[in-house]
Structure formats: C-alpha cells, structure tokens
Design an enzyme around this catalytic site. Structure first.
Site: not given
Length: 333
Positions: A95, A191-192, A277, A312
């Site tokens: 992101y 992630s994204q 996370d 994360h």
C-alpha cells in the site's frame, strides 16, 4: 504487539460465512471484457543499468481503461534472445509504494525467472523510491485520505476495480514477452500486493502458482471490526461521518474482498501470516487461506507459513527463501 486474534488452532479451522454478491462473476467478467477491448499495447524500452548479470527493461502496458501502467522487467542476462523459455513471476506492491528502482528487487531474476514488478496506479509516494503510474480515473465522491474509500459507494467506481484489472493485464503482458513460458507464470506480493495476488488468482484461471504474503483486503467486515490500524481504519473514519452509507460501502467492498476471489483460484498456493499483525489480522488471512480454491473443480494444494512472533513485516527474507524453494518444487512437478 501482543497476540490479539484467535488462537492458532482456531485460526486453522476458521471458515467464516461469506456475504458474497450474487453477480460477482458477472461483474468481473464484464470488467475484464471492457478492458480487453483495448489493445494490450506492450512497449519495451531498455533501461540503462549498471547491472551486468541481469537485463532490465522499462515496460508499459495498457491496464484498466487502456491506461498506461509501468513495470520493471528483470531477467537473466541474454535470456530474451538466446532461445530460453523461462518461468515468470509477476509481483504486486504494498500500500502506497511504487516500483522504485529495478536494482532493489533482484532475487527472482537471480534465481532464473523473468520478474515483472508492476507499479500501482496512483501510488508511490508513501514509502520506497517512488512510482511512475498515474490513476487518470479517480472514483467520484468524497473520500478519506488514502485509497480504500476512493469510489467507495459503487464497485464500478472503486480504485481496486482498476488496480485488480491492472494486475490481470500484467499477467497477460508478461506472457507476451519473448523468452517467457506462458504456462509457468506465478503471482506474488505482500500486504496490498498480497490482496492483489489473491484477486488475480481468482480472475486468471491458468496460473502456475500463487504466493500471497500477509494479504490485505481479506474478510474486510471482520478486519474493520477488530483493528484500528490503517488502511482498514479509513473505512471506519469514513463511516463515522457517513453513517447512513454503511450498506453501500459494504456492498462495494464485497466485490473486492480477497476471500471471495480466492475461492475461485485454481493454482497451488503458499501463504504467509504473522500472528501479531495489527494491519492484516491473522483471522482475515486464514479466512482467505481456508476458503482458497473452494470453488475449483479440483481443490489446489495449499500451504501456509506462520510467523508467531512477527507483526506486519511477516517472514521477511525467511519467507522469500521459502517462496523460492516452494516455487521451484511446484514448477518441477
């Protein structure tokens, strides 16, 4: 961050009921047909690089709406013209980040793959070394700063409809390159980028492998209920002002939820999850993992790496090592 989600044995069994829109397949089929009306328009330009063991190209292809999407392609030196037919890995970014500089991500090319790193439209200025792709079709209406509420009242206008479609076109672009074996294309991202990986896995039926790390955009209703972390908190902030729009917001996000799209995946997969996370909570990742491939004619092989003490950042280099070994094994089979 302390452990805050379900215990691991419960996560491994976590299979939530889903609120999947009845016309999900029609929505995405129409979206891809609309985009494929535009020529893929793959344009390759040599990149002046000090690297000698890999070749680098500055790639442009037509994504959603025919919009130009940038990417770096790195590969073993000379493999584009020596008759090679190499497997390829398409990677999606986290992101707010952009494709940066090509020398920042060399592992896949060093391992013998053609590596396409897709820039994310409209992003590239939150972290890293920058991006080069505009988003010329922003969603209409007020939004919270960020990307998750851009076009939030209509799935046809949402930012991630465009981005997921760009990801599908990135697979098509890498398959069009010389020296690439189109039957051996994998997708990955964190992630994204992990959420995009799952979306593309559900929209492209003939991938060789799928490797999402700590994926975002999965089981969104639970995510916004149990974490205050960004980016999910963008939705909470939006609804704290636009109280009457919850139904429209949740409807839009249901078309983009990685769990719904992951159910349609057909390729073997290696996930990763971090149990501390706060950004992509473990139960949201396990929801996607446990539902992955459920609608396939034959359920694909699944594996997941669990990082008990990480947030994360997940497995970092340990996960990349696991991916390299796992993918080599999958392709050997």
């Amino acid at each position: 961050m302390a452990l805050f989600d379900l215990p691991l044995p419960e996560l491994e069994r976590y299979l939530p009921e889903l609120d999947e829109p009845a016309d999900l397949d029609e929505f995405w089929a129409a979206t891809l047909a609309e985009t494929r009306a535009f020529d893929l328009d793959v344009r390759r330009a040599p990149h002046d690089s000090p690297l000698t063991l890999v070749d680098v190209e500055d790639l442009t292809f037509a994504g959603f709406g025919g919009h130009p999407i940038k990417a770096w392609v790195t590969r073993p030196a000379g493999s584009a013209t020596d008759g090679s037919s190499l497997p390829a890995v398409v990677e999606f970014l986290g992101y707010g980040g952009g494709r940066g500089r090509p020398l920042e991500r060399l592992a896949w090319a060093a391992a013998g793959y053609v590596h396409l790193l897709m820039d994310t439209r409209g992003q590239g200025s939150h972290w890293g070394s920058g991006g080069d792709t505009a988003d010329p079709a922003p969603g209409s209406g007020p939004q919270v700063s960020g990307f998750l509420t851009r076009g939030i009242l209509d799935p046809a206008e949402h930012f991630y409809r465009r981005v997921f479609t760009d990801g599908v076109r990135a697979v098509e672009a890498v398959r069009a390159l010389p020296g690439v074996d189109p039957a051996r294309v994998a997708v990955t991202g964190g992630s994204q980028g992990g959420g995009m990986t799952l979306a593309v896995a559900g929209l492209v039926p003939d991938l060789a492998a799928v490797m999402p790390d700590v994926p975002f955009l999965c089981h969104v209703p639970r995510a916004i209920a149990i974490t205050d972390a960004e980016p999910y908190h963008e939705v909470v902030r939006y609804l704290s002002v636009n109280r009457e729009r919850k139904a429209a917001v949740m409807r839009t996000l249901s078309y983009l939820d990685g769990v719904h799209l992951a159910r349609r995946a057909t390729a073997p997969t290696l996930f990763s999850v971090a149990l501390r996370d706060p950004i992509c909570p473990p139960s949201t990742v396990f929801a996607a993992y446990n539902h992955y491939g459920a609608l396939a004619d034959q359920r694909p092989d699944r594996a997941i790496e669990v990082y008990e003490f990480n947030e994360h950042e997940g497995g970092g280099g340990f996960q990349l090592d696991a991916q390299l070994r796992w993918l080599a094994g999958v392709l050997a089979r």
